[in-house]
Design an enzyme around this catalytic site. Structure first.
Site, PDB file in Angstrom:
ATOM      1  NE  ARG A 143      -3.512   2.224   2.897  1.00  0.00           N
ATOM      2  CZ  ARG A 143      -4.682   2.689   2.457  1.00  0.00           C
ATOM      3  NH1 ARG A 143      -5.358   2.019   1.553  1.00  0.00           N
ATOM      4  NH2 ARG A 143      -5.191   3.817   2.932  1.00  0.00           N
ATOM      5  CB  ILE A 190      -5.405   6.220  -1.063  1.00  0.00           C
ATOM      6  CG1 ILE A 190      -5.422   4.688  -1.022  1.00  0.00           C
ATOM      7  CG2 ILE A 190      -4.645   6.743   0.151  1.00  0.00           C
ATOM      8  CD1 ILE A 190      -4.011   4.047  -1.103  1.00  0.00           C
ATOM      9  CB  SER A 191     -10.728   4.265   0.253  1.00  0.00           C
ATOM     10  OG  SER A 191     -11.380   4.900  -0.810  1.00  0.00           O
ATOM     11  CD  GLN A 192     -11.386   3.430   7.535  1.00  0.00           C
ATOM     12  OE1 GLN A 192     -12.471   3.631   6.969  1.00  0.00           O
ATOM     13  NE2 GLN A 192     -11.288   3.201   8.811  1.00  0.00           N
ATOM     14  N   PRO A 193      -8.050   1.667   4.589  1.00  0.00           N
ATOM     15  CG  PRO A 193      -5.954   1.067   5.449  1.00  0.00           C
ATOM     16  CD  PRO A 193      -6.936   2.201   5.407  1.00  0.00           C
TER      17      PRO A 193
END
Ligand code: SAH
Length: 211
Positions: free
Chosen positions: A34, A60-63
């Site tokens: 990531r 970038i979205s939260q995991p």
């Protein structure tokens, strides 16, 4: 920085501990780096429990959100997937690992090019990226077994319903500009069934059938 340790901790504490059980997905999250998908200066926080800026006012979205949306797609490996909002390309890489082919549309040229370059460098040969308005879908390649929209909208863009195969699944955050509900959409022969999953916050989908 030991990214591998940070990544293991991210998967164990943010993903598995919150109930994601899909084994193939978990293995892919352990594997994909990531930190390579975020700008150099944010690499040290790339495994944190939050979204991060990637330029062009996008994130970038939260995991956990990436994992949850992917789990909702129930990928077996033989699907053709349409993604709207390539962004960093992190979600795209995960989809490419878990399906047959990924078609991803991004409206911001600089993001699309950066993601394309990185995904090529990482060796993904089953991803096609297009610069354009994803609310129109990708009609030349339709229909798709799965569609994932990683930006928020007030309703499902009609072309995406059209381009979703019968018995297909779409995941999309639906609501207003500032808060949404992650929604799973199933298309059957004669109806569209929506299931609400949880509340969420995404950047807006901008385009003909967007904000
Ligand atoms: N999955 C990405 C999310 C990026 S944020 C990631 O985790 O990195 C959402 C992305 O959707 C942004 O890059 C934004 O530019 C893009 N977007 C917004 N409206 C769009 C549209 N109509 N077509 C294609 N991309 C769009």
């Amino acid at each position: 920085m030991n990214y591998q340790n940070l990544r293991k901790k991210m998967v164990d504490e943010q993903i598995v501990a919150r109930g994601i059980r899909d084994r193939r997905l978990i293995d892919v999250l352990y594997k994909i780096e990531r930190h390579r998908f975020v700008p150099q200066e944010s690499r040290s926080s790339s495994y944190g429990d939050f979204p991060l800026p990637i330029g062009g006012e996008q994130t970038i979205s939260q995991p956990y959100m990436v994992a949850l949306m992917t789990a909702c797609l129930s990928l077996k490996g033989d699907e053709r997937v349409l993604e709207i909002g390539t962004g960093s390309g992190y979600q795209t890489a995960i989809l490419a690992e878990l399906s047959k082919e990924v078609y991803s549309v991004e409206r911001i040229e600089s993001l699309a090019k950066r993601a394309q370059e990185l995904l090529r460098e990482l060796g993904y040969a089953n991803i096609k990226i297009k610069i354009g308005d994803g609310t129109l879908g990708w009609s030349e390649e339709a229909p798709f077994e799965r569609i994932i929209v990683t930006a928020a909208n007030s309703d499902i863009p009609p072309p995406l319903i059209e381009q979703l195969k019968e018995e297909g699944i779409m995941v999309i955050p639906l609501g207003d500009r500032f808060s949404q509900i992650l929604t799973v959409v199933k298309k059957t022969k004669d109806q569209i069934i929506k299931t609400e999953i949880c509340s969420c916050v995404f950047v807006p989908l901008i385009g003909k059938y967007g904000f």
